[in-house]
Each structure stands twice: as structure tokens, then as C-alpha cells.
Motif scaffolding. Structure first.
Motif, mmCIF file in Angstrom:
data_model
loop_
_atom_site.group_PDB
_atom_site.id
_atom_site.type_symbol
_atom_site.label_atom_id
_atom_site.label_comp_id
_atom_site.label_asym_id
_atom_site.label_seq_id
_atom_site.Cartn_x
_atom_site.Cartn_y
_atom_site.Cartn_z
ATOM 1 N N ALA A 205 -12.554 24.459 26.235
ATOM 2 C CA ALA A 205 -12.383 23.026 26.490
ATOM 3 C C ALA A 205 -11.768 22.362 25.261
ATOM 4 C CB ALA A 205 -13.729 22.384 26.808
ATOM 5 N N GLU A 206 -12.245 22.794 24.075
ATOM 6 C CA GLU A 206 -11.811 22.156 22.835
ATOM 7 C C GLU A 206 -11.809 20.637 23.034
ATOM 8 O OE1 GLU A 206 -11.218 26.102 22.834
ATOM 9 O OE2 GLU A 206 -9.419 25.149 23.631
ATOM 10 N N ILE A 207 -10.607 20.027 23.027
ATOM 11 C CA ILE A 207 -10.525 18.610 23.401
ATOM 12 C C ILE A 207 -9.708 18.553 24.689
ATOM 13 C CG2 ILE A 207 -9.406 16.421 22.772
ATOM 14 C CD1 ILE A 207 -12.028 16.769 21.285
ATOM 15 N N LEU A 208 -10.279 17.940 25.704
ATOM 16 C CA LEU A 208 -9.624 17.922 27.019
ATOM 17 C C LEU A 208 -8.614 16.780 27.085
ATOM 18 C CD1 LEU A 208 -12.752 18.911 29.093
ATOM 19 C CD2 LEU A 208 -10.676 20.286 28.787
ATOM 20 N N ASP A 209 -7.587 16.938 26.305
ATOM 21 C CA ASP A 209 -6.488 15.975 26.249
ATOM 22 C C ASP A 209 -5.240 16.814 25.962
ATOM 23 O OD1 ASP A 209 -5.771 12.817 25.114
ATOM 24 O OD2 ASP A 209 -4.488 14.482 24.492
ATOM 25 N N ASP A 210 -4.250 16.741 26.858
ATOM 26 C CA ASP A 210 -3.128 17.684 26.749
ATOM 27 C C ASP A 210 -2.280 17.492 25.497
ATOM 28 O OD1 ASP A 210 -3.859 19.184 28.920
ATOM 29 O OD2 ASP A 210 -2.705 17.994 30.351
ATOM 30 N N ASP A 211 -2.234 16.281 24.950
ATOM 31 C CA ASP A 211 -1.473 16.109 23.695
ATOM 32 C C ASP A 211 -2.148 16.858 22.552
ATOM 33 O OD1 ASP A 211 0.335 14.557 24.993
ATOM 34 O OD2 ASP A 211 -0.616 12.645 24.453
ATOM 35 N N VAL A 212 -3.467 16.740 22.486
ATOM 36 C CA VAL A 212 -4.208 17.471 21.435
ATOM 37 C C VAL A 212 -4.128 18.969 21.707
ATOM 38 C CG1 VAL A 212 -6.493 17.844 20.388
ATOM 39 C CG2 VAL A 212 -5.778 15.530 21.039
ATOM 40 N N ARG A 213 -4.268 19.337 22.950
ATOM 41 C CA ARG A 213 -4.245 20.773 23.305
ATOM 42 C C ARG A 213 -2.910 21.420 22.930
ATOM 43 N NH1 ARG A 213 -8.539 21.902 26.165
ATOM 44 N NH2 ARG A 213 -7.916 23.821 27.202
ATOM 45 N N PHE A 214 -1.831 20.644 23.066
ATOM 46 C CA PHE A 214 -0.500 21.173 22.760
ATOM 47 C C PHE A 214 -0.408 21.571 21.278
ATOM 48 C CE2 PHE A 214 4.119 20.854 22.016
ATOM 49 C CZ PHE A 214 4.543 21.722 23.008
ATOM 50 N N VAL A 215 -1.064 20.822 20.423
ATOM 51 C CA VAL A 215 -1.066 21.162 18.989
ATOM 52 C C VAL A 215 -2.008 22.341 18.731
ATOM 53 C CG1 VAL A 215 -1.490 20.309 16.644
ATOM 54 C CG2 VAL A 215 -0.629 18.736 18.409
ATOM 55 N N LEU A 216 -3.168 22.315 19.365
ATOM 56 C CA LEU A 216 -4.164 23.376 19.122
ATOM 57 C C LEU A 216 -3.685 24.722 19.652
ATOM 58 C CD1 LEU A 216 -7.508 21.604 20.214
ATOM 59 C CD2 LEU A 216 -6.647 21.911 17.892
ATOM 60 N N SER A 217 -3.042 24.706 20.816
ATOM 61 C CA SER A 217 -2.652 25.963 21.442
ATOM 62 C C SER A 217 -1.710 25.707 22.607
ATOM 63 C CB SER A 217 -3.908 26.668 21.972
ATOM 64 O OG SER A 217 -3.526 27.861 22.602
ATOM 65 N N ARG A 218 -0.445 26.050 22.422
ATOM 66 C CA ARG A 218 0.544 25.760 23.474
ATOM 67 C C ARG A 218 0.344 26.584 24.735
ATOM 68 N NH1 ARG A 218 6.086 24.371 20.273
ATOM 69 N NH2 ARG A 218 4.998 23.090 18.764
#
Ligand code: SF4
Length: 410
Positions: A205-218
Motif C-alpha cells: 500500500a505504501e502511500i495510496l496516491d499514484d503521484d507518490v507511488r510513481f516516485v516510490l516505484s514505477r
């Protein structure tokens, strides 16, 4: 502007009580917390009030911590639970490339491993012999995994120890399994359930926000996919935990969004057993070394995230776990005073946080758990994965009673 609290003020907040701190709070913050303290229900908070609490500093932050502790006492009492379990991370080979992960390896690196089904079965038998009631199974995602690999892991475990609870496969692994087999998601999950999958970790889940997710893991699954996996699993009777990774590049607004989303899913399905805030362990990660994140959460952030979760999830997800592997002994105990009521698993073989630089160790014995909990002034009890069975067994010197019961708050 609110003053920044000194570490000693944060460390000593458990000595405060609500009547002492309440007059020092800003009126809005006090009103918001009083609303939850009287209703025992976080859903009475508006989004604006949640944000206010998430950004609280100074006395407002102390008030949030104290209120969370009082709420915890009201909602789930003084018992602190833990589950005796073993982690089985069947491989560290992974193509996903999450920048916060120091556990995964490329297929040609020298220290890769891949457990055989026999080894998984053996680890299960060993865990059962040592008193574990659960195996927690997750791993890297290697390319070209046999399509029914996850199903066959379940069979290996259940053939070895039919009574073992299997808590396995992150939503990312489920999405990968669907891709490998070409099965529709509900059919795939039902097949895993019918082959022994008991509960799902709400990780990835990490952070359930696609902008943040894009940085964490594409390459990671999207927010929508995570929600779909979890909702479908719950509908099929597979309960799950829920998690959030904090202390990297997210803001307090992301915490609020995530907690509101989890509350919404819980209202629909009732499938979450607990919420687990996971502090980002930065030391050995690309995310930190590329300057994309802060260096993990501060003391104030650790405490605030636990307290905010307790307050916002009150009446919805009442079990709040402190993830001891990511924190030191003292900090994990402080989190027990900031709203948490569960210490997680004893985790023989914790590999993932250790690789990222966490120093809390790989295994804490049930005796150590009991001692830690008693030292924090609370009552230790072993639980099953779903919190439907609590076994009170106090430390020998403190021994009062041994009792098993089904709690009201499960
Ligand atoms: S967090 Fe999981 S999916 Fe991401 S790189 Fe690590 S092992 Fe792979």
C-alpha cells in the motif's frame, strides 16, 4: 505559531492526562478530540478536522497523543496482543524495483536465493514445533514464475501443517498471479482461498496516491488495483491487514487521505483486522540515497502517525499495531502509549526491514514480548491472526491467571 516540542516532552507525554492537557489546546483541536473521545467514533471528524490533527504541533500534538491513549483504553482496554509467527520470504529475486526496498535482488546478483517447496514445508514444520500459529509468506517477484506458484506454496504449507494459519501474498503478488494465470481476479483469489490462503497482508500500500507511488516505484500496482484486490478478497471472506508507509516523501495530507480511504473500505466490507503504520527505514535505500526522501520519520512523526490513526480509525479499525522491527525498544513502547494495542508478530527470520537498515533484530521471543509489554505497564496476551482468540498468559513473576477468550472488539 506552535512551538516545536523538545524530545524530552515527547518522551514524557505518557505522564500527562487529558484534563491537564486539554486547557492548553487550541479550541478547534480540543473540540475535534473531544468529539471523538465522547463518541468513540472517528467518523464524526470532518476532513478539515482530520487535517488539523495531522498537522498538529506543540501542545496540540501532545493533546492528540494523550487523547489517542485514552481512546485506546476505552476501545480495547489494557491488553497488548502479539502473534507467534514466522516470516517466510521465499525469494529475494524481484523485477519490480521499488526504490524504498533494500531486500530485492536482480536475478544475476551473487546473494540471491529461492526456497524450494520442501524448504518452505520444513520451515513451516519448524515454526509449528516452536509454537507459531501463523506463517507470513511474501517474497520478491521473479520474472517467469510458474503460473500457479503461489497456489503451490499454499499446498506445501498446508500439507506440512494443516492447522497453520497462512497469512500470505501482498496485493502486488496477487496482481502478478492474476497476470501469470490469466484468471479473473475473483476466481484467482477464490482458488487461493480454497487451497489454504487464510488472510492477506495489506502491504504494497505504501502511500495510496499514484503521484507518490510513481516516485516510490514505477512498476508497482496502482491505487485502484490495490483497492480492487483488497475489496475482492474481503468479499470472498479473505480478511486482510491494512498498512501505510510513512516518513519518506509523503505529507500529513496523504496520511489523512489514506486513513479516510481505509475507513471507507472497512465500512463497506468489515474485512480489515488491523492497521499497521510502517515507518520508512531509509539507510540502505535508493530512495534516500538519490535524495528523493527524508531520512525516515522523526520521533514526533512516529508518535503522531500512531495517534492520528487511533483517532481517525476509532470505531472502525480498532486494532492498531506497532511494527517493532522498524523501531527500537523504547520507541515501540512509546507508540503503545500513543494509541497502539498490538505488537505484531514474533517473526522468526525478519529479512525485509533488516536489509533496509533496521536494527531492532530478526526475532523477539514470546517471553521478550511479554517483558516489553509489562515494562510498558500493560497486559501481554497472545492472539491468533484475526484477533478472534486472545490467550492471556502473564509473565511468570506477575502470573495471575491464564485464560482464553473471544474479545468483543474483534
Ligand atoms: S518491495 Fe516487494 S515488489 Fe518492491 S522491490 Fe521489494 S520485493 Fe520487489
Amino acid at each position: 505559531m506552535a512551538r516545536t516540542l523538545a524530545p524530552s516532552e515527547l518522551e514524557n507525554f505518557p505522564s500527562l492526562d487529558w484534563s491537564a492537557i486539554a486547557p492548553r489546546l487550541t479550541p478547534d483541536c480540543r473540540a475535534a478530540l473531544e468529539k471523538v473521545l465522547t463518541s468513540l467514533d472517528g467518523s464524526f471528524l470532518s476532513r478539515e478536522q482530520c487535517e488539523q490533527l495531522a498537522y498538529a504541533e506543540g501542545d496540540d500534538l501532545l493533546g492528540l497523543l494523550v487523547a489517542a491513549n485514552a481512546l485506546r483504553a476505552e476501545l480495547v482496554g489494557n491488553i497488548v496482543t502479539y502473534v507467534v509467527n514466522r516470516n517466510i520470504n521465499f525469494t529475494n529475486i524481484c523485477f519490480v524495483g521499488c526504490k524504498f526496498c533494500a531486500f530485492s535482488r536482480g536475478p544475476r546478483e551473487s546473494d540471491t536465493y529461492f526456497l524450494s517447496f520442501d524448504q518452505i514445508a520444513e520451515k513451516t514444520r519448524e515454526a509449528w514445533a516452536l509454537g507459531s500459529t501463523e506463517v507470513c509468506i511474501q517474497g520478491g517477484l521473479p520474472r517467469d514464475l510458474p503460473p500457479f506458484y503461489y497456489r503451490d506454496v499454499l499446498r506445501a504449507v498446508k500439507n506440512a501443517v494443516p492447522q497453520m494459519h497462512i497469512h500470505a501474498f501482498s496485493p502486488m503478488e496477487i496482481v502478478y498471479g492474476v497476470e501469470l494465470t490469466g484468471m479473473p481476479l475473483p476466481d484467482y483469489l477464490a482458488m487461493l482461498r480454497d487451497n489454504g490462503l487464510d488472510t492477506l497482508p495489506g502491504t504494497a500500500a505504501e502511500i495510496l496516491d499514484d503521484d507518490v507511488r510513481f516516485v516510490l516505484s514505477r512498476n508497482k500496482l496502482s491505487t485502484e488495483q490495490w483497492k480492487e484486490v483488497v475489496r475482492t478478497a474481503h468479499r470472498l471472506g479473505i480478511r486482510s491487514t491494512s498498512t501505510m508507509m510513512y516518513g519518506h516523501l509523503e505529507t500529513p495530507t496523504h496520511w489523512v487521505n489514506q486513513l479516510l480511504l481505509l475507513r471507507e473500505i472497512q465500512n463497506e466490507t468489515g474485512g480489515f483486522t488491523e492497521f499497521v503504520p510502517l515507518g520508512f527505514v531509509h539507510s540502505n535505500t535508493i530512495l534516500f540515497h538519490q535524495g528523493l526522501s527524508r531520512s525516515g520519520p522523526s520521533l514526533a512523526e512516529h508518535l503522531k502517525v500512531h495517534a492520528l490513526s487511533r483517532v481517525m480509525l476509532a470505531g472502525s479499525i480498532n486494532n492498531l499495531q506497532v511494527s517493532w522491527v522498524k523501531l527500537n525498544r523504547k520507541l515501540s513502547q512509546l507508540c503503545l502509549h500513543a494509541g497502539a494495542n498490538d505488537y505484531g508478530g514474533t517473526l522468526m527470520e525478519e529479512n525485509i526491514s533488516r536489509e533496509a537498515g533496521a536494527t531492532a533484530g530478526q526475532y523477539t521471543s514470546p517471553d521478550d514480548f511479554q517483558a516489553l509489554i509489562l515494562e510498558a505497564g500493560r497486559i501481554p496476551a497472545e492472539r491468533n491472526t484475526t484477533y478472534t482468540r486472545i490467550h492471556l498468559k502473564l509473565h511468570p513473576e506477575e502470573f495471575v491467571a491464564e485464560e482464553t477468550f473471544e474479545p468483543e472488539f474483534a
